[in-house]
Scaffold this motif. Structure first.
Motif, PDB file in Angstrom:
ATOM      1  N   LEU A 121       0.864  -1.179   0.000  1.00  0.00           N
ATOM      2  CA  LEU A 121       0.000   0.000   0.000  1.00  0.00           C
ATOM      3  C   LEU A 121       0.902   1.229   0.000  1.00  0.00           C
ATOM      4  CD1 LEU A 121      -2.363  -1.347   2.784  1.00  0.00           C
ATOM      5  CD2 LEU A 121      -2.927  -1.210   0.348  1.00  0.00           C
ATOM      6  N   HIS A 122       0.857   1.986  -1.081  1.00  0.00           N
ATOM      7  CA  HIS A 122       1.729   3.151  -1.228  1.00  0.00           C
ATOM      8  C   HIS A 122       1.043   4.453  -0.830  1.00  0.00           C
ATOM      9  CE1 HIS A 122       5.101   1.188  -3.404  1.00  0.00           C
ATOM     10  NE2 HIS A 122       4.158   0.351  -3.810  1.00  0.00           N
ATOM     11  N   SER A 123      -0.274   4.452  -0.798  1.00  0.00           N
ATOM     12  CA  SER A 123      -1.032   5.669  -0.490  1.00  0.00           C
ATOM     13  C   SER A 123      -2.283   5.299   0.279  1.00  0.00           C
ATOM     14  CB  SER A 123      -1.411   6.420  -1.778  1.00  0.00           C
ATOM     15  OG  SER A 123      -0.272   6.801  -2.507  1.00  0.00           O
ATOM     16  N   HIS A 124      -2.976   6.334   0.726  1.00  0.00           N
ATOM     17  CA  HIS A 124      -4.203   6.122   1.491  1.00  0.00           C
ATOM     18  C   HIS A 124      -5.308   6.983   0.906  1.00  0.00           C
ATOM     19  CE1 HIS A 124      -6.863   6.797   5.139  1.00  0.00           C
ATOM     20  NE2 HIS A 124      -6.870   5.496   4.985  1.00  0.00           N
ATOM     21  N   TYR A 125      -6.456   6.369   0.668  1.00  0.00           N
ATOM     22  CA  TYR A 125      -7.605   7.085   0.121  1.00  0.00           C
ATOM     23  C   TYR A 125      -8.743   7.001   1.134  1.00  0.00           C
ATOM     24  CZ  TYR A 125      -4.810   6.559  -4.062  1.00  0.00           C
ATOM     25  OH  TYR A 125      -3.773   6.582  -4.954  1.00  0.00           O
ATOM     26  N   PRO A 126      -8.814   7.962   2.066  1.00  0.00           N
ATOM     27  CA  PRO A 126      -9.749   7.862   3.190  1.00  0.00           C
ATOM     28  C   PRO A 126     -11.214   7.823   2.796  1.00  0.00           C
ATOM     29  CG  PRO A 126      -8.781  10.064   3.055  1.00  0.00           C
ATOM     30  CD  PRO A 126      -8.020   9.198   2.101  1.00  0.00           C
ATOM     31  N   ASP A 127     -11.551   8.358   1.628  1.00  0.00           N
ATOM     32  CA  ASP A 127     -12.954   8.348   1.207  1.00  0.00           C
ATOM     33  C   ASP A 127     -13.353   7.022   0.566  1.00  0.00           C
ATOM     34  OD1 ASP A 127     -13.230  10.951   2.068  1.00  0.00           O
ATOM     35  OD2 ASP A 127     -12.660  11.796   0.125  1.00  0.00           O
ATOM     36  N   PHE A 128     -12.373   6.141   0.357  1.00  0.00           N
ATOM     37  CA  PHE A 128     -12.666   4.901  -0.363  1.00  0.00           C
ATOM     38  C   PHE A 128     -12.397   3.663   0.485  1.00  0.00           C
ATOM     39  CE2 PHE A 128     -11.618   1.580  -3.571  1.00  0.00           C
ATOM     40  CZ  PHE A 128     -12.867   1.511  -4.157  1.00  0.00           C
ATOM     41  N   TRP A 129     -11.122   3.493   0.909  1.00  0.00           N
ATOM     42  CA  TRP A 129     -10.768   2.282   1.650  1.00  0.00           C
ATOM     43  C   TRP A 129     -11.127   2.439   3.121  1.00  0.00           C
ATOM     44  CZ3 TRP A 129     -10.732  -1.440  -1.366  1.00  0.00           C
ATOM     45  CH2 TRP A 129     -10.034  -1.461  -2.572  1.00  0.00           C
ATOM     46  N   GLN A 130     -12.372   2.179   3.443  1.00  0.00           N
ATOM     47  CA  GLN A 130     -12.843   2.182   4.819  1.00  0.00           C
ATOM     48  C   GLN A 130     -13.687   0.938   5.049  1.00  0.00           C
ATOM     49  OE1 GLN A 130     -14.837   5.750   6.023  1.00  0.00           O
ATOM     50  NE2 GLN A 130     -13.054   7.052   5.730  1.00  0.00           N
ATOM     51  N   SER A 131     -13.590   0.392   6.258  1.00  0.00           N
ATOM     52  CA  SER A 131     -14.322  -0.838   6.552  1.00  0.00           C
ATOM     53  C   SER A 131     -15.826  -0.639   6.442  1.00  0.00           C
ATOM     54  CB  SER A 131     -13.954  -1.343   7.951  1.00  0.00           C
ATOM     55  OG  SER A 131     -14.222  -0.351   8.925  1.00  0.00           O
ATOM     56  N   LYS A 132     -16.311   0.579   6.705  1.00  0.00           N
ATOM     57  CA  LYS A 132     -17.752   0.812   6.600  1.00  0.00           C
ATOM     58  C   LYS A 132     -18.233   0.709   5.153  1.00  0.00           C
ATOM     59  CE  LYS A 132     -17.450   5.881   6.248  1.00  0.00           C
ATOM     60  NZ  LYS A 132     -17.827   7.167   6.884  1.00  0.00           N
ATOM     61  N   ASN A 133     -17.317   0.984   4.200  1.00  0.00           N
ATOM     62  CA  ASN A 133     -17.658   0.850   2.786  1.00  0.00           C
ATOM     63  C   ASN A 133     -17.449  -0.573   2.284  1.00  0.00           C
ATOM     64  OD1 ASN A 133     -18.163   3.613   2.728  1.00  0.00           O
ATOM     65  ND2 ASN A 133     -16.079   4.116   2.065  1.00  0.00           N
ATOM     66  N   HIS A 134     -16.474  -1.265   2.866  1.00  0.00           N
ATOM     67  CA  HIS A 134     -16.122  -2.616   2.409  1.00  0.00           C
ATOM     68  C   HIS A 134     -15.923  -3.527   3.621  1.00  0.00           C
ATOM     69  CE1 HIS A 134     -15.342  -0.762  -1.532  1.00  0.00           C
ATOM     70  NE2 HIS A 134     -14.682   0.167  -0.870  1.00  0.00           N
ATOM     71  N   PRO A 135     -16.965  -3.787   4.397  1.00  0.00           N
ATOM     72  CA  PRO A 135     -16.790  -4.559   5.638  1.00  0.00           C
ATOM     73  C   PRO A 135     -16.253  -5.968   5.409  1.00  0.00           C
ATOM     74  CG  PRO A 135     -19.124  -4.305   5.093  1.00  0.00           C
ATOM     75  CD  PRO A 135     -18.369  -3.388   4.183  1.00  0.00           C
TER      76      PRO A 135
END
Length: 381
Positions: A121-135
Motif C-alpha cells: 500500500l503506497h497511499s491512502h484514500y480515506p474516502d474509499f478504503w474504509q471498513s464501513k464501505n467494504h466490511p
C-alpha cells in the motif's frame, strides 16, 4: 541474505510505464528499483505492466499502453483498469514463486492469486478504503499480506478497519544522486503541482525570504486552475522548454528575486537541481505515505523542510537532516528554511545511505517473501 533464487512477479499500476526515465511516478520508480535489485541478486524478475514499459526483467504485458493521467475516471479509463486487473491475474497464476502487487485496485482480487502474494500500500484514500464501505473485504485482510510503506500509513489503514502485517520503507539508488557540499542560492519545489502538494506555500516562503525558487513538476490534470491562479502569476521565468533545467536557470540574468518554472523533470534533470539547492521545500497538505523526493534530497546532501504529514517524520532527522513543520504553518516553514544553513550536507547523505538504499528495501521484501512462502508451504501439510 536470501540464498534461494526465486521467480518473482511484481504487478505495477496501469497509469505510467515502468522504465528508467520516469518523469513522474513514485510507485513506478519503486517497482523499477526492486526489479533492478532482484536482477542483481540473480532472481528471475518479471513485471506485469502496460506494454509500453521497459523493465530490466521480463515484461508481462497487460494493456497496450499506460493509461496516463490517474485522475481521469472516464469510461475508457475504467475499462482499461479492469482489463489490466484481469491480465495481471492471468499472469500471476502462471507459476511464480511469489507475486508482489503495487496496485491497490487489486486488493479485492488478491485472494484469487494462487501463489504466495502480498500487496504494498503506497497511499491512502480515506474516502474509499474504509471498513464501513467494504466490511467483508476489511475482514478478509486479516488473512492477506498487506505491506505499508510507512508506520503512519499502516496506522491510517488500521484506523479504517484494515489489517496490515508489515512495514517496509522505500529505498533509492543513493550513490546515483549527485552530492554537493556547496549549495547555490535557491530553494527547490519538486513534485506534482496541485493544491494538496502545497506549492503555493513554497512560493510564499521564497518571497518572504527574498530567495530564488525553482519549481519543477508536472501539473496535475485537474489542477490547471490552481496553477493559473496561485502559481503562474508569481513565475518570473518559464524555462520548461529547456532540456538542461539547472543550466537554464543559471543562464538567466543576474539580480532580482526569481521564481522559475522548469516543467517536469526526469532523473537526469532533477539530480543537479537537488544537489545544488540550498533547501528542498515539501509543504504537502496530504497524509503523504513516504514521498521518495525526501530521500532523494537527503541523498544529494540537501536539507528538507516539510510539513509533518503522514510518513514524512519517518524520513527526516529533525534539526539534523532537515526540519519538520506543523501543517499549514507558513511562518514555521519560513523560519525553518532560514535555519537550513545550519544543516551539514554530509549528515543528510549519511542518513540516506544508512536508512533508504534500494538494496535494503529489496532485502526487506525478500525476507517477507520467505516468510509468506514458508507459511503457505506449512498450510499444505
Amino acid at each position: 541474505m536470501h540464498e534461494e533464487k526465486l521467480r518473482i512477479l511484481q504487478i505495477a499500476p496501469p497509469f505510467l510505464p515502468i522504465r528508467e526515465d520516469i518523469v513522474y511516478g513514485g510507485i513506478e520508480r519503486i517497482v523499477w528499483y526492486l526489479d533492478r535489485a532482484y536482477k542483481e541478486l540473480g532472481h528471475e524478475s518479471s513485471i506485469a505492466a502496460p506494454a509500453d514499459s521497459s523493465p530490466l526483467g521480463k515484461l508481462e504485458p497487460t494493456i497496450n499502453a499506460s493509461i496516463g493521467d490517474f485522475n481521469t475516471f472516464n469510461r475508457e479509463g475504467t475499462f482499461l483498469r479492469i482489463e489490466h486487473i484481469a491480465e495481471t491475474i492471468k499472469h500471476a497464476n502462471s507459476g511464480f514463486d511469489v507475486v508482489h502487487a503495487h496496485d491497490d485496485n487489486l486488493l479485492p482480487f488478491l485472494s484469487l492469486i494462487e501463489s504466495p502474494s502480498l500487496l504494498t500500500l503506497h497511499s491512502h484514500y480515506p474516502d474509499f478504503w474504509q471498513s464501513k464501505n467494504h466490511p467483508k473485504l476489511a475482514d478478509e485482510t486479516k488473512n492477506l499480506n498487506l505491506v505499508a510503506v510507512s508506520h503512519a500509513l499502516k496506522e491510517q489503514y488500521e484506523k479504517d478497519g484494515f489489517s496490515v502485517r508489515f512495514v517496509v520503507h522505500n529505498g533509492i539508488e543513493v550513490d546515483k544522486f549527485i552530492y554537493a557540499d556547496k549549495k547555490r542560492d535557491y530553494l527547490l519545489s519538486l513534485g506534482l503541482i496541485s493544491p494538496t502538494k502545497g506549492v503555493h506555500y513554497a512560493v510564499q516562503t521564497a518571497k518572504s525570504l527574498n530567495k530564488d525558487l525553482i519549481i519543477a513538476g508536472t501539473i496535475d490534470g485537474q489542477c490547471g486552475e490552481y496553477f493559473d491562479e496561485q502559481i503562474k502569476p508569481h513565475i518570473t521565468h518559464d524555462i520548461s522548454d529547456k532540456e538542461d533545467k539547472l543550466g537554464g536557470y543559471l543562464s538567466l540574468p543576474k539580480g532580482g528575486r526569481k521564481i522559475v518554472y522548469v516543467g517536469g523533470v526526469n532523473d537526469v534533470q532533477k539530480k543537479p537541481l537537488f544537489a545544488n539547492a540550498e533547501v528542498f521545500l515539501l509543504p504537502t497538505c496530504l497524509e503523504d505515505s513516504l514521498p521518495t523526493v525526501v530521500i532523494e534530497s537527503a541523498a544529494s546532501g540537501t536539507p528538507v523542510v516539510a510539513f509533518g504529514r503522514g510518513g514524512v517524520p519517518e524520513m527526516i532527522e529533525d534539526c539534523k537532516t532537515g526540519f519538520i513543520v506543523e501543517k499549514g504553518n507558513l511562518g514555521g516553514m519560513i523560519n525553518a528554511a532560514r535555519e537550513s544553513a545550519s544543516i551539514n550536507p554530509k549528515d543528510c547523505r549519511k542518513f540516506a545511505e544508512d536508512n533508504f538504499g534500494y538494496k535494503r528495501m529489496a532485502q526487506d521484501y525478500l525476507n517477507i517473501y520467505s516468510q509468506i512462502m514458508e507459511e503457505a508451504h506449512s498450510k499444505t501439510f
